[in-house]
Structures are given as structure tokens and as C-alpha cells.
Design a protein around this motif. Structure first.
Motif, PDB file in Angstrom:
ATOM      1  N   THR A 184      -3.861  -6.149  13.880  1.00  0.00           N
ATOM      2  CA  THR A 184      -3.273  -7.177  13.022  1.00  0.00           C
ATOM      3  C   THR A 184      -4.092  -7.274  11.743  1.00  0.00           C
ATOM      4  O   THR A 184      -5.313  -7.451  11.790  1.00  0.00           O
ATOM      5  CB  THR A 184      -3.242  -8.538  13.727  1.00  0.00           C
ATOM      6  OG1 THR A 184      -2.420  -8.442  14.902  1.00  0.00           O
ATOM      7  CG2 THR A 184      -2.666  -9.620  12.819  1.00  0.00           C
ATOM      8  N   ARG A 240      -0.107  -9.556   9.677  1.00  0.00           N
ATOM      9  CA  ARG A 240       0.946  -8.652  10.121  1.00  0.00           C
ATOM     10  C   ARG A 240       0.390  -7.730  11.196  1.00  0.00           C
ATOM     11  O   ARG A 240      -0.770  -7.325  11.129  1.00  0.00           O
ATOM     12  CB  ARG A 240       1.498  -7.824   8.953  1.00  0.00           C
ATOM     13  CG  ARG A 240       2.297  -8.646   7.942  1.00  0.00           C
ATOM     14  CD  ARG A 240       2.879  -7.733   6.861  1.00  0.00           C
ATOM     15  NE  ARG A 240       3.723  -8.469   5.936  1.00  0.00           N
ATOM     16  CZ  ARG A 240       4.357  -7.914   4.912  1.00  0.00           C
ATOM     17  NH1 ARG A 240       4.238  -6.615   4.682  1.00  0.00           N
ATOM     18  NH2 ARG A 240       5.103  -8.645   4.107  1.00  0.00           N
ATOM     19  N   THR A 241       1.221  -7.399  12.157  1.00  0.00           N
ATOM     20  CA  THR A 241       0.824  -6.507  13.238  1.00  0.00           C
ATOM     21  C   THR A 241       1.346  -5.115  12.944  1.00  0.00           C
ATOM     22  O   THR A 241       2.535  -4.929  12.683  1.00  0.00           O
ATOM     23  CB  THR A 241       1.361  -7.004  14.587  1.00  0.00           C
ATOM     24  OG1 THR A 241       0.849  -8.318  14.849  1.00  0.00           O
ATOM     25  CG2 THR A 241       0.935  -6.079  15.707  1.00  0.00           C
ATOM     26  N   TYR A 242       0.419  -4.131  12.966  1.00  0.00           N
ATOM     27  CA  TYR A 242       0.775  -2.750  12.670  1.00  0.00           C
ATOM     28  C   TYR A 242       0.517  -1.876  13.901  1.00  0.00           C
ATOM     29  O   TYR A 242      -0.424  -2.113  14.667  1.00  0.00           O
ATOM     30  CB  TYR A 242      -0.048  -2.216  11.493  1.00  0.00           C
ATOM     31  CG  TYR A 242       0.252  -2.877  10.174  1.00  0.00           C
ATOM     32  CD1 TYR A 242       1.279  -2.423   9.354  1.00  0.00           C
ATOM     33  CD2 TYR A 242      -0.511  -3.957   9.736  1.00  0.00           C
ATOM     34  CE1 TYR A 242       1.545  -3.029   8.133  1.00  0.00           C
ATOM     35  CE2 TYR A 242      -0.256  -4.569   8.518  1.00  0.00           C
ATOM     36  CZ  TYR A 242       0.775  -4.101   7.724  1.00  0.00           C
ATOM     37  OH  TYR A 242       1.038  -4.708   6.514  1.00  0.00           O
ATOM     38  N   THR A 287       0.051   2.224  14.629  1.00  0.00           N
ATOM     39  CA  THR A 287      -0.070   3.578  14.107  1.00  0.00           C
ATOM     40  C   THR A 287       0.082   4.549  15.266  1.00  0.00           C
ATOM     41  O   THR A 287      -0.540   4.370  16.320  1.00  0.00           O
ATOM     42  CB  THR A 287      -1.433   3.801  13.427  1.00  0.00           C
ATOM     43  OG1 THR A 287      -2.477   3.415  14.332  1.00  0.00           O
ATOM     44  CG2 THR A 287      -1.541   2.976  12.164  1.00  0.00           C
ATOM     45  N   LEU A 295       3.284   5.019  10.645  1.00  0.00           N
ATOM     46  CA  LEU A 295       2.948   3.604  10.620  1.00  0.00           C
ATOM     47  C   LEU A 295       4.197   2.781  10.908  1.00  0.00           C
ATOM     48  O   LEU A 295       5.261   3.027  10.341  1.00  0.00           O
ATOM     49  CB  LEU A 295       2.359   3.211   9.260  1.00  0.00           C
ATOM     50  CG  LEU A 295       1.936   1.752   9.077  1.00  0.00           C
ATOM     51  CD1 LEU A 295       0.761   1.416   9.981  1.00  0.00           C
ATOM     52  CD2 LEU A 295       1.573   1.479   7.622  1.00  0.00           C
ATOM     53  N   TYR A 296       4.067   1.802  11.813  1.00  0.00           N
ATOM     54  CA  TYR A 296       5.161   0.890  12.148  1.00  0.00           C
ATOM     55  C   TYR A 296       4.707  -0.547  11.919  1.00  0.00           C
ATOM     56  O   TYR A 296       3.526  -0.882  12.102  1.00  0.00           O
ATOM     57  CB  TYR A 296       5.567   1.028  13.618  1.00  0.00           C
ATOM     58  CG  TYR A 296       6.123   2.371  14.019  1.00  0.00           C
ATOM     59  CD1 TYR A 296       7.493   2.624  13.976  1.00  0.00           C
ATOM     60  CD2 TYR A 296       5.286   3.382  14.456  1.00  0.00           C
ATOM     61  CE1 TYR A 296       8.010   3.860  14.358  1.00  0.00           C
ATOM     62  CE2 TYR A 296       5.790   4.614  14.844  1.00  0.00           C
ATOM     63  CZ  TYR A 296       7.148   4.847  14.791  1.00  0.00           C
ATOM     64  OH  TYR A 296       7.652   6.062  15.174  1.00  0.00           O
ATOM     65  N   ARG A 297       5.655  -1.370  11.532  1.00  0.00           N
ATOM     66  CA  ARG A 297       5.421  -2.810  11.498  1.00  0.00           C
ATOM     67  C   ARG A 297       6.028  -3.430  12.749  1.00  0.00           C
ATOM     68  O   ARG A 297       7.180  -3.159  13.085  1.00  0.00           O
ATOM     69  CB  ARG A 297       6.044  -3.437  10.252  1.00  0.00           C
ATOM     70  CG  ARG A 297       5.333  -3.057   8.962  1.00  0.00           C
ATOM     71  CD  ARG A 297       5.932  -3.784   7.772  1.00  0.00           C
ATOM     72  NE  ARG A 297       5.256  -3.432   6.533  1.00  0.00           N
ATOM     73  CZ  ARG A 297       5.577  -3.935   5.331  1.00  0.00           C
ATOM     74  NH1 ARG A 297       6.584  -4.801   5.223  1.00  0.00           N
ATOM     75  NH2 ARG A 297       4.906  -3.570   4.265  1.00  0.00           N
ATOM     76  N   ASN A 348       7.219  -6.740  14.349  1.00  0.00           N
ATOM     77  CA  ASN A 348       7.606  -8.130  14.105  1.00  0.00           C
ATOM     78  C   ASN A 348       7.720  -8.853  15.442  1.00  0.00           C
ATOM     79  O   ASN A 348       8.451  -8.417  16.333  1.00  0.00           O
ATOM     80  CB  ASN A 348       8.932  -8.199  13.352  1.00  0.00           C
ATOM     81  CG  ASN A 348       8.851  -7.556  11.979  1.00  0.00           C
ATOM     82  OD1 ASN A 348       7.822  -7.629  11.314  1.00  0.00           O
ATOM     83  ND2 ASN A 348       9.923  -6.895  11.557  1.00  0.00           N
ATOM     84  N   SER A 369       7.524   2.535   8.989  1.00  0.00           N
ATOM     85  CA  SER A 369       7.057   2.374   7.606  1.00  0.00           C
ATOM     86  C   SER A 369       6.616   3.753   7.095  1.00  0.00           C
ATOM     87  O   SER A 369       7.344   4.712   7.242  1.00  0.00           O
ATOM     88  CB  SER A 369       5.929   1.340   7.544  1.00  0.00           C
ATOM     89  OG  SER A 369       5.533   1.102   6.213  1.00  0.00           O
ATOM     90  N   PRO A 378      -3.543  -0.987   5.344  1.00  0.00           N
ATOM     91  CA  PRO A 378      -2.417  -0.197   5.860  1.00  0.00           C
ATOM     92  C   PRO A 378      -1.750   0.708   4.820  1.00  0.00           C
ATOM     93  O   PRO A 378      -0.689   1.252   5.092  1.00  0.00           O
ATOM     94  CB  PRO A 378      -1.453  -1.278   6.323  1.00  0.00           C
ATOM     95  CG  PRO A 378      -1.663  -2.385   5.351  1.00  0.00           C
ATOM     96  CD  PRO A 378      -3.124  -2.372   5.016  1.00  0.00           C
TER      97      PRO A 378
END
Length: 415
Positions: free
Chosen positions: A79, A83-85, A87, A96-98, A100, A155, A195
């Protein structure tokens, strides 16, 4: 003495599993796949919510995200900036992803009326009795509890391995969430601004050798998660054991020291390079400050996975050939749990249920719970009971025996 306890299967998915991450105190993400070949085996992530029903741990599928032809071999969650990422290592690239996270009504999620925007949620199959219970609960309750739902959005994607047979083998995000490090089969460690995934150092450390051949000493470049913005502070050579056998370091993890704030231990697992004879793996405890080896224990086979609990109290190890799982006390590497043949094939990932993570922890009668995955498509849990506890059936037998003795004594005395 090791305590034998294995709660067993939590979930089975339809693709081989290679990586495992905990998202919250109750949610776990597993990922893997069958690759780009036309085998019909999917590639992607699945998220499960864990709970304890008073007798054992159970898992319920929350969502599924498929990644097309790209198998997910490694991943890391962090985080940053609220925001929480996520990889993920997918072939030669780092995707890379977000992530939600939303709170929705439990009844709404159970009825399946909630959908993530990407439309990739797969509902868990329910029995007729479950549907009837859900309907009754919805009618009799005016206020329903909130449940977490997850949405994974792709992403940026960057190439992190540039060798002829490019494959990213590891990705890690710094504790501060400002930097990420990747390593692949081209034997280079690269550091990226996170990020944004902008390359800062190309080949900060060179890892000589390959999976089949390596020098007597391997470079380990890593830094305990002490909150600084520098992922790498120094590179040290870890010495080989004095028994004349060369070992290949397979995994490295850090864990905080419980009674010393801000100080960390470093743990590694290593396998002998020789491919003939009996393979004996090593679990090692190091001092990161001076690179000194503090403790080392032998395991009777090659090792494949390593995990340290977030409070630094326990270390988990998975084996290569028998698919067994071991748990050790961190400060002295005393084995306290041994689960033989937990999986049908080698263990690919381990993770302890957090004790200080995000969200309310799971209440159970276990001192620790270790999750494990394998290419046998299974997610399993192994709980460590508190010392001195005994199985329920043993307690029942003791009670029955005491009552029998009391009745016999009373009959003998004529009472």
C-alpha cells in the motif's frame, strides 16, 4: 519436539499455484497458471476470505481475475499513497495492478448482485440449503454486516529481464512503498521507482551463476524493512558452511526481533549444488548488520519455500520432493510443527496469517497458522496449537476414565 497438526485443504483451484500473498488479516491471494500453451489451463489470481468456524479454518472465494496467456510466477503487494498495488511477474515483464477495496453488504455479495467493474468475479457455487439460509437471513435482518470486495485493474507493464530466455523470478516492494526490486534469469537486480516503475539502477548487484551452476559464494543484496527509502544499503557475501559442500541460496526473508524495536533477523534456505546423493537443505539465521551466521539447522531434503510471520516469532519452510511443511521458532530455529506430505508435489509458496495486518484478525485456538500452496492446485492451512494443549478426544477419554474409576471406588466402599 515438533507438534503434528495439519488442518488440511482450504481450497482447490483449476490451475497450478506459484505465488501466495496475504492482503488483509482475513484475505489471501493465490496466483499461477498453465502458461501460454494451448492446454486449456487458466492463468490468473484468486482471492479467498478465511474464517474459523470454531473447529477448523474455512475459505470462501471472493473474486477471480484471469491474465490471459500470461502465467503469474511471482507477486508482491504493498500500500502506497493510500492505494494498494499488486506487482506480478509475468514472463519477462512486471505487470502492475491497482487493487480497489470496497465494503459491500454481505447479503448483496452472497446473492451475487455485486459485480466488480471488470466483470471477472466468479461466484462461489452454493448448495440449496445455503440459498435457503441466505434468504432467511436477508428477510430477518434489517442491517447486514459489511464485507470486503476486491477489484484488480491492470496498470503499467515494464520489461524487467532482458536475457535470451527472459523470465522475472522475483519482485519485491520496499517497506516505504517508494522502491521496487526485480530479479530474473539474466542474473541482475534492478531497482525501480515505485509505483511509477521508472528504472533507477540497472544491475545494482550481479548474481553470478544460474539455477544449475553457481560459485561458492553468492551475493545477497537486501535490506531489512526499516522504513527507509533505500531498499539496498550494502551487499555482503554470505559464507558457505564449513562442511565442504557448496550451497545455493534459494530464499531470503527478514523478520523483526520481538524484544528489540527496529532490529531484524535474516533467514535463508539453501540447497546443495550437487545433484547426486542425498539432498540435505539448510535453514539459516543471520545477523544483517555484520553478515554473521547465528544458527543453522539441517532438513533431510531440498527446500523450496520460506516465510516469516509479521511479528518475527515463527519461520515456515516448505520442501521440494515430499511437499512437507515445517515451522520453527525464529530465535533458536527449534522445530515446533512438522506436516508430512502436506502437498502431493513441491511447495511453491508459504505465508503466515498476519497478527498485526489490516482488518480484524481471525479468532482461533491456534498459536500460529501457516498457509501453503503447490502446483497440485491446492491451498492448505497448518495450525500450530498452543503448547500443553491436548486433542479433544484425549480429554474425553480421560474424563470417562476418571468417572469409571470414581464409580468403581464408590461401589467398592458401598457409598
Amino acid at each position: 519436539m515438533a507438534r503434528n497438526r495439519g488442518d488440511g485443504l482450504l481450497a482447490r483451484v483449476d490451475f497450478p499455484l506459484y505465488t501466495l500473498q496475504t492482503l488483509t488479516n482475513r484475505h489471501v491471494l493465490v496466483a499461477g497458471g498453465g502458461g501460454a500453451s494451448n492446454t486449456g489451463v487458466a492463468n490468473g489470481f484468486e482471492i479467498f476470505e478465511l474464517s474459523h468456524n470454531g473447529e477448523r479454518f474455512v475459505a470462501e472465494e471472493v473474486m477471480r481475475h484471469e491474465t490471459g496467456p500470461n502465467v503469474v510466477m511471482t507477486c508482491s503487494v504493498r500500500t502506497a499513497d493510500n492505494r494498494t498495488y499488486l506487482t506480478a511477474g509475468q514472463e519477462s515483464h512486471c505487470q502492475l495492478y491497482r487493487v480497489n477495496i470496497r465494503m459491500v453488504d454481505a447479503a448483496e455479495m452472497r446473492r451475487g448482485s455485486f459485480r466488480a467493474e471488470n466483470g471477472l468475479i466468479r461466484k462461489r457455487r452454493r448448495t440449496v440449503s445455503e440459498n435457503e439460509n441466505i434468504s432467511k437471513t436477508d428477510k430477518n435482518s434489517n442491517t447486514m454486516e459489511k464485507r470486503m470486495s476486491f477489484e484488480i485493474r491492470p496498470s503499467d507493464s515494464v520489461q524487467t529481464d532482458f536475457g535470451p530466455d527472459a523470465l522475472q523470478r522475483v519482485v519485491s516492494i520496499s517497506h516505504s512503498g517508494k522502491l521496487a526490486a526485480t530479479g530474473g534469469v539474466d542474473c541482475k537486480v534492478r531497482v525501480w521507482a515505485f509505483p511509477a516503475m521508472k528504472l533507477l539502477f540497472d544491475g545494482l548487484a550481479r548474481l553470478w551463476g544460474t539455477a544449475a551452476r553457481a560459485p561458492p559464494r553468492l551475493t545477497v543484496a537486501c535490506q531489512p524493512p526499516n522504513g527507509t527509502n533505500y531498499l539496498f544499503r550494502r551487499c555482503r557475501y554470505l559464507p558457505q558452511p564449513p562442511n565442504g559442500t557448496n550451497y545455493l541460496f534459494r530464499r531470503c526473508r527478514f523478520g523483526p526481533i520481538e524484544d528489540k524495536k527496529g532490529e531484524y533477523r535474516m533467514f535463508t534456505i539453501a540447497n546443495p549444488l550437487a545433484r547426486s546423493g542425498k539432498q540435505t537443505g539448510l535453514v539459516q539465521l543471520w545477523s544483517p548488520s555484520d553478515g554473521a551466521l547465528r544458527r543453522s539447522v539441517l532438513v533431510g531434503e531440498s527446500l523450496s519455500a520460506l516465510a516469516v510471520r509479521d511479528d518475527g516469532r515463527f519461520v515456515g519452510v516448505g520442501t521440494m520432493f515430499s511437499g512437507s511443511v515445517h515451522v520453527y521458532v525464529a530465535f533458536n530455529l527449534q522445530r515446533v510443527l512438522h506436516v508430512k506430505r502436506a502437498h502431493r508435489m513441491f511447495v511453491t509458496g508459504l505465508a503466515f496469517l498476519p497478527v498485526a495486518g489490516f482488518g480484524p484478525p481471525i479468532t482461533s485456538g491456534a498459536e500460529a497458522a501457516l498457509l501453503s500452496i503447490s502446483v497440485d492446485n491446492c491451498l492448505r492451512v497448518h495450525s500450530l496449537p498452543y503448547p500443553g494443549t491436548m486433542p479433544a478426544w484425549v480429554a474425553i477419554l480421560i474424563i470417562v476414565f476418571v468417572l469409571f474409576c470414581t464409580f468403581t471406588l464408590c461401589s467398592y466402599l458401598g457409598i
